[in-house]
Design a protein around this motif. Structure first.
Motif, PDB file in Angstrom:
ATOM      1  N   ILE A   5       0.837  -1.203   0.000  1.00  8.90           N
ATOM      2  CA  ILE A   5       0.000   0.000   0.000  1.00  8.90           C
ATOM      3  C   ILE A   5       0.875   1.259   0.000  1.00  8.90           C
ATOM      4  N   ASP A   6       2.033   1.201   0.630  1.00  6.43           N
ATOM      5  CA  ASP A   6       2.963   2.333   0.593  1.00  6.43           C
ATOM      6  C   ASP A   6       3.489   2.561  -0.825  1.00  6.43           C
ATOM      7  N   ARG A   7       3.859   1.480  -1.492  1.00 10.10           N
ATOM      8  CA  ARG A   7       4.341   1.604  -2.864  1.00 10.10           C
ATOM      9  C   ARG A   7       3.256   2.116  -3.797  1.00 10.10           C
ATOM     10  N   LEU A   8       2.030   1.643  -3.630  1.00 13.74           N
ATOM     11  CA  LEU A   8       0.930   2.126  -4.450  1.00 13.74           C
ATOM     12  C   LEU A   8       0.687   3.616  -4.230  1.00 13.74           C
ATOM     13  N   THR A   9       0.784   4.058  -3.005  1.00 17.66           N
ATOM     14  CA  THR A   9       0.607   5.478  -2.699  1.00 17.66           C
ATOM     15  C   THR A   9       1.691   6.318  -3.364  1.00 17.66           C
ATOM     16  N   THR A  46       0.754  -1.014 -12.811  1.00 15.26           N
ATOM     17  CA  THR A  46       0.167  -2.226 -13.359  1.00 15.26           C
ATOM     18  C   THR A  46       0.818  -3.468 -12.759  1.00 15.26           C
ATOM     19  N   ILE A  47       2.121  -3.471 -12.674  1.00 13.54           N
ATOM     20  CA  ILE A  47       2.827  -4.612 -12.086  1.00 13.54           C
ATOM     21  C   ILE A  47       2.469  -4.773 -10.621  1.00 13.54           C
ATOM     22  N   GLU A  48       2.408  -3.669  -9.906  1.00 10.36           N
ATOM     23  CA  GLU A  48       2.087  -3.733  -8.479  1.00 10.36           C
ATOM     24  C   GLU A  48       0.663  -4.231  -8.251  1.00 10.36           C
ATOM     25  N   LEU A  49      -0.268  -3.801  -9.074  1.00  8.39           N
ATOM     26  CA  LEU A  49      -1.652  -4.249  -8.908  1.00  8.39           C
ATOM     27  C   LEU A  49      -1.836  -5.698  -9.341  1.00  8.39           C
TER      28      LEU A  49
END
Length: 62
Positions: A5-9, A46-49
């Motif tokens: 969630i930190d990386r997505l933010t 995209t990769i993270e999701l």
């Protein structure tokens, strides 16, 4: 270590900043760098999701 969630933010904030730089630039001052950074941020998102797992996110809350 950063959680998912930190990386997505961070990726969302970077995406917002690059879109703002594209919108606020003048036609005479167009640079290729914001387009490249926007593409890389979208790829990273995209990769993270794709690797997102709900069980890992729930385990980190406890």
């Amino acid at each position: 270590m950063l959680t998912q969630i930190d990386r997505l933010t961070i990726y969302c904030i970077l995406c917002f900043v690059t879109i703002c730089s594209l919108v606020l630039s003048t036609p005479e001052n167009i640079n290729l760098f914001p387009l490249i950074s926007l593409a890389s941020v979208m790829l990273a998102l995209t990769i993270e999701l794709k690797t997102w797992s709900e069980t890992e996110a729930e385990e980190q809350d406890y």
